[in-house]
Enzyme design. Structure first.
Site, PDB file in Angstrom:
ATOM      1  N   LYS A   4       0.164   4.249  -0.296  1.00 26.62           N
ATOM      2  CA  LYS A   4      -0.476   5.448   0.270  1.00 26.62           C
ATOM      3  C   LYS A   4      -0.221   6.659  -0.650  1.00 26.62           C
ATOM      4  O   LYS A   4      -0.131   6.483  -1.870  1.00 26.62           O
ATOM      5  CB  LYS A   4      -0.011   5.680   1.713  1.00 26.62           C
ATOM      6  CG  LYS A   4      -0.186   4.415   2.557  1.00 26.62           C
ATOM      7  CD  LYS A   4      -0.100   4.625   4.029  1.00 26.62           C
ATOM      8  CE  LYS A   4      -0.307   3.286   4.734  1.00 26.62           C
ATOM      9  NZ  LYS A   4      -0.309   3.386   6.179  1.00 26.62           N
TER      10      LYS A   4
ATOM     11  N   SER B 296       2.966  -2.078  10.458  1.00 29.07           N
ATOM     12  CA  SER B 296       4.410  -2.137  10.694  1.00 29.07           C
ATOM     13  C   SER B 296       5.025  -3.514  10.413  1.00 29.07           C
ATOM     14  O   SER B 296       5.983  -3.915  11.067  1.00 29.07           O
ATOM     15  CB  SER B 296       4.749  -1.669  12.113  1.00 29.07           C
ATOM     16  OG  SER B 296       4.314  -0.341  12.310  1.00 29.07           O
TER      17      SER B 296
ATOM     18  N   GLY C   8       2.013   2.259  10.773  1.00 31.59           N
ATOM     19  CA  GLY C   8       2.974   3.351  10.628  1.00 31.59           C
ATOM     20  C   GLY C   8       3.628   3.777  11.931  1.00 31.59           C
ATOM     21  O   GLY C   8       4.261   4.816  12.001  1.00 31.59           O
TER      22      GLY C   8
ATOM     23  N   GLU D 170      -7.134   4.827   7.693  1.00 32.04           N
ATOM     24  CA  GLU D 170      -6.911   6.244   7.355  1.00 32.04           C
ATOM     25  C   GLU D 170      -8.122   6.819   6.621  1.00 32.04           C
ATOM     26  O   GLU D 170      -8.484   7.975   6.820  1.00 32.04           O
ATOM     27  CB  GLU D 170      -5.617   6.386   6.529  1.00 32.04           C
ATOM     28  CG  GLU D 170      -4.390   6.156   7.402  1.00 32.04           C
ATOM     29  CD  GLU D 170      -3.186   5.573   6.673  1.00 32.04           C
ATOM     30  OE1 GLU D 170      -3.132   5.605   5.433  1.00 32.04           O
ATOM     31  OE2 GLU D 170      -2.278   5.061   7.369  1.00 32.04           O
TER      32      GLU D 170
ATOM     33  N   GLU E  83      -5.906  -4.916  10.440  1.00 31.85           N
ATOM     34  CA  GLU E  83      -4.895  -3.881  10.661  1.00 31.85           C
ATOM     35  C   GLU E  83      -5.205  -3.146  11.957  1.00 31.85           C
ATOM     36  O   GLU E  83      -6.028  -2.217  11.964  1.00 31.85           O
ATOM     37  CB  GLU E  83      -4.909  -2.875   9.503  1.00 31.85           C
ATOM     38  CG  GLU E  83      -4.533  -3.488   8.172  1.00 31.85           C
ATOM     39  CD  GLU E  83      -3.877  -2.454   7.264  1.00 31.85           C
ATOM     40  OE1 GLU E  83      -2.747  -2.716   6.825  1.00 31.85           O
ATOM     41  OE2 GLU E  83      -4.455  -1.388   7.034  1.00 31.85           O
TER      42      GLU E  83
ATOM     43  N   ASN F 166       0.874  -1.169   0.000  1.00 30.87           N
ATOM     44  CA  ASN F 166       0.000   0.000   0.000  1.00 30.87           C
ATOM     45  C   ASN F 166       0.915   1.224   0.000  1.00 30.87           C
ATOM     46  O   ASN F 166       1.488   1.566   1.034  1.00 30.87           O
ATOM     47  CB  ASN F 166      -0.889  -0.037   1.252  1.00 30.87           C
ATOM     48  CG  ASN F 166      -1.726   1.217   1.415  1.00 30.87           C
ATOM     49  OD1 ASN F 166      -1.805   2.042   0.501  1.00 30.87           O
ATOM     50  ND2 ASN F 166      -2.352   1.361   2.580  1.00 30.87           N
TER      51      ASN F 166
ATOM     52  N   HIS G  15      -9.665   1.176   4.710  1.00 33.74           N
ATOM     53  CA  HIS G  15      -8.418   1.418   5.443  1.00 33.74           C
ATOM     54  C   HIS G  15      -8.707   2.388   6.588  1.00 33.74           C
ATOM     55  O   HIS G  15      -9.500   3.319   6.429  1.00 33.74           O
ATOM     56  CB  HIS G  15      -7.357   1.990   4.495  1.00 33.74           C
ATOM     57  CG  HIS G  15      -5.995   1.986   5.114  1.00 33.74           C
ATOM     58  ND1 HIS G  15      -5.625   2.930   6.051  1.00 33.74           N
ATOM     59  CD2 HIS G  15      -4.954   1.134   4.985  1.00 33.74           C
ATOM     60  CE1 HIS G  15      -4.390   2.657   6.460  1.00 33.74           C
ATOM     61  NE2 HIS G  15      -3.959   1.573   5.825  1.00 33.74           N
TER      62      HIS G  15
END
Ligand code: PGA
Length: 254
Positions: A11, A216, A176, A100, A170, A9, A98
């Site tokens: 991003k 991560s 991250g 985010e 996730e 991904n 996701h």
């Protein structure tokens, strides 16, 4: 047998040339490493999709995906991209839900259910993300949160459509942050997800569903994570931007 998938991904990273050259490197490095039941997926920003889909066409088992779609068919949605548009450039996958997108763009379970329908209608395979925040983990509510995300976002699908869905667990606190869920923590949730699928769609569907871990993941921890019984691969953010790291993660399944 269910598929093992390592999905990158990217991003909102990489200019056009940088993305195309990273993708070329990835294809060259991984094409002989993706074996048997494994697939590699690269989910790039929209700007790269058309070019990298052409570059990827020669590599079996290397696929391209978007990171989002709009739920409508077409029309006056300035700045948005539809499922059929993504499909038309040769992409096969799309990341949906996701954290985010949920946190910064207000994507609710109800909107995600519509996006899932749009993806499936146009033959895109969704990589549907679920996972709890740090507070939800610490309060012990994480199983409930994950169950609700599945029920409200995914379980309206019939058996046939559900068979095209890849899930990604996730934990938001691991994305991250450099904090990875331990293999035991991740396995516990993956097993719970599989049980929850079994209750809804039956044991066979649960056994055939690919469930990825994301948060991560990197070359040092991927092998212990992927060795867990219910972890079928990874959704990789930061480490997918370096071709060598991504290759090391892909090679875990060799
Ligand atoms: P990360 O991102 O690997 O950089 O934690 C994973 C993801 O957000 O999909």
């Amino acid at each position: 047998m269910r598929k093992n998938i390592v999905a990158g991904n990217w991003k909102m990273n990489l200019g056009y040339e940088e993305g195309v050259s990273l993708f070329s490197e990835i294809v060259n490095m991984v094409k002989d490493e993706v074996i048997g039941n494994q697939e590699v997926v690269v989910c790039s920003p929209f700007i790269h999709l058309s070019s990298i889909a052409k570059l990827g066409a020669s590599a079996a088992n290397v696929h391209i995906g978007a990171q989002n779609i709009h739920q409508a068919e077409s029309g006056a949605y300035t700045g948005e991209v539809s499922a059929s548009q993504v499909k038309s450039v040769g992409a096969q996958y799309v990341i949906l839900g996701h954290s985010e997108r949920r946190a910064y763009f207000g994507e609710t379970d109800a909107i995600l259910a519509e996006k899932l329908n749009a993806a499936l209608k146009h033959g895109l395979k969704p990589i549907f993300c679920i996972g709890e925040t740090k507070e939800e983990r610490e309060s012990g509510r994480f199983f409930e949160v994950i169950k609700t995300q599945l029920e409200a976002g995914v379980f309206h699908l019939d058996q046939n459509d559900f068979a095209s869905v890849v899930l990604a667990y996730e934990p938001v606190w691991a994305i991250g942050t450099g904090l990875t869920a331990s293999p035991e923590q991740a396995q516990e949730v993956h097993a719970f997800i599989r049980e929850t699928i079994a209750k809804q769609y039956g044991a066979e569907a649960a056994e055939s569903t690919t469930i990825l871990y994301g948060g991560s993941a990197n070359p040092s921890n991927a092998s212990t994570l992927f060795a867990q019984k219910d972890i079928d691969g990874g959704l990789i953010g930061g480490a997918s931007l370096k071709s060598r790291d991504f290759l090391e993660i892909v090679k875990v399944f060799n």
